[in-house]
Design a protein around this motif. Structure first.
Motif: not given
Ligand code: ZN
Length: 262
Positions: A232-240
């Motif tokens: 899930g690291c790939d999607g973290l930035r967009s969640k932030l």
């Protein structure tokens, strides 16, 4: 209502999933320096609390000063990244007082907050709270919501406990680490809205190694860090980005100790 944004400032090879093994590659290429730059860039103007491991602060003082100059609160994440249960009370007191002074000297600001590595203040290590009061900490953010529900009557006077966010009768965690990476954004958003509607700030927490996750490409890593930490690291930035857009976020100090909240 503001919610807390916090960063546990440790390198990926210092986490429990790596079991204290040494960094298998050049830490200058895959370590804290590039990860901190990426984290500061991802946060933009949003102020956070950085819980720094004192040993890392001593090794990278310029990075700590850069974080502080960007307006973030500097708090402590242990002398080293080891569970509280690894220390006797006497060892912990000595280590934590030295660590607090070292980080304050480097950051040029007083340190009032503490978060134990791996949420390791619990029923067996509640003695640490008295030591934190003695050392001059004003708040602690080391407990899971489940632990806090059991020990809240045993928190000493003089320190505020702000536990990790949890929901439901089992106090299931949300808002950070693997839970932020794994839960769909819509679920995290709904849980934060529910906490705010109940008058509580949610506690968001992230790690530099989740933003700069090139370490997942390192060969010779076993399945444990690759799966548990890498998922899930790939999607973290967009969640932030979504959280920054939809919620007001700030540091622990801003939310619980600014003049307007005292
Ligand atoms: Zn940590």
């Amino acid at each position: 209502m503001k919610n807390v944004l916090s960063v546990d400032w440790e390198a990926w090879y210092q986490t429990a999933s790596m079991s204290g093994r040494p960094c298998p590659v050049d830490p200058l290429l895959y370590g804290l320096e590039s990860a901190t730059d990426k984290m500061l860039e991802a946060l933009g103007k949003t102020r956070a609390t950085f819980f720094v491991v004192a040993a890392n602060a001593v090794e990278y003082p310029a990075l700590v000063r850069r974080i502080a100059h960007a307006g973030h609160e500097i708090a402590l994440h242990g002398a080293v990244h080891q569970n509280i249960g690894c220390f006797s009370p006497e060892q912990f007191e000595r280590a934590i007082i030295r660590a607090k002074h070292a980080v304050e000297d480097i950051a040029g600001a007083s340190v009032i907050g503490f978060r134990a590595p791996n949420w390791s203040i619990g029923t067996g290590t509640l003695w640490a709270m008295d030591i934190l009061v003695k050392a001059g900490f004003k708040y602690d953010a080391s407990m899971t919501a489940a632990v806090f529900s059991r020990v809240r009557g045993g928190i000493p006077a003089g320190i505020l406990e702000i536990p990790r966010s949890g929901f439901g009768p089992l106090h299931l965690p949300y808002g950070g680490g693997a839970f932020l990476r794994v839960y769909p954004y819509a679920l995290t958003r709904r849980l934060i809205l529910n906490a705010n509607a109940a008058g509580r700030s949610a506690v968001i927490y992230v790690h530099p190694w989740e933003i700069d996750h090139r370490w997942t490409e390192v060969r010779r890593l076993d399945w444990r860090p690759r799966c548990i930490m890498g998922f899930g690291c790939d999607g973290l930035r967009s969640k932030l980005v979504g959280l920054f857009r939809e919620f007001q976020l700030g540091s622990f100090q801003d939310i619980f100790f600014s003049r307007s909240s005292v």
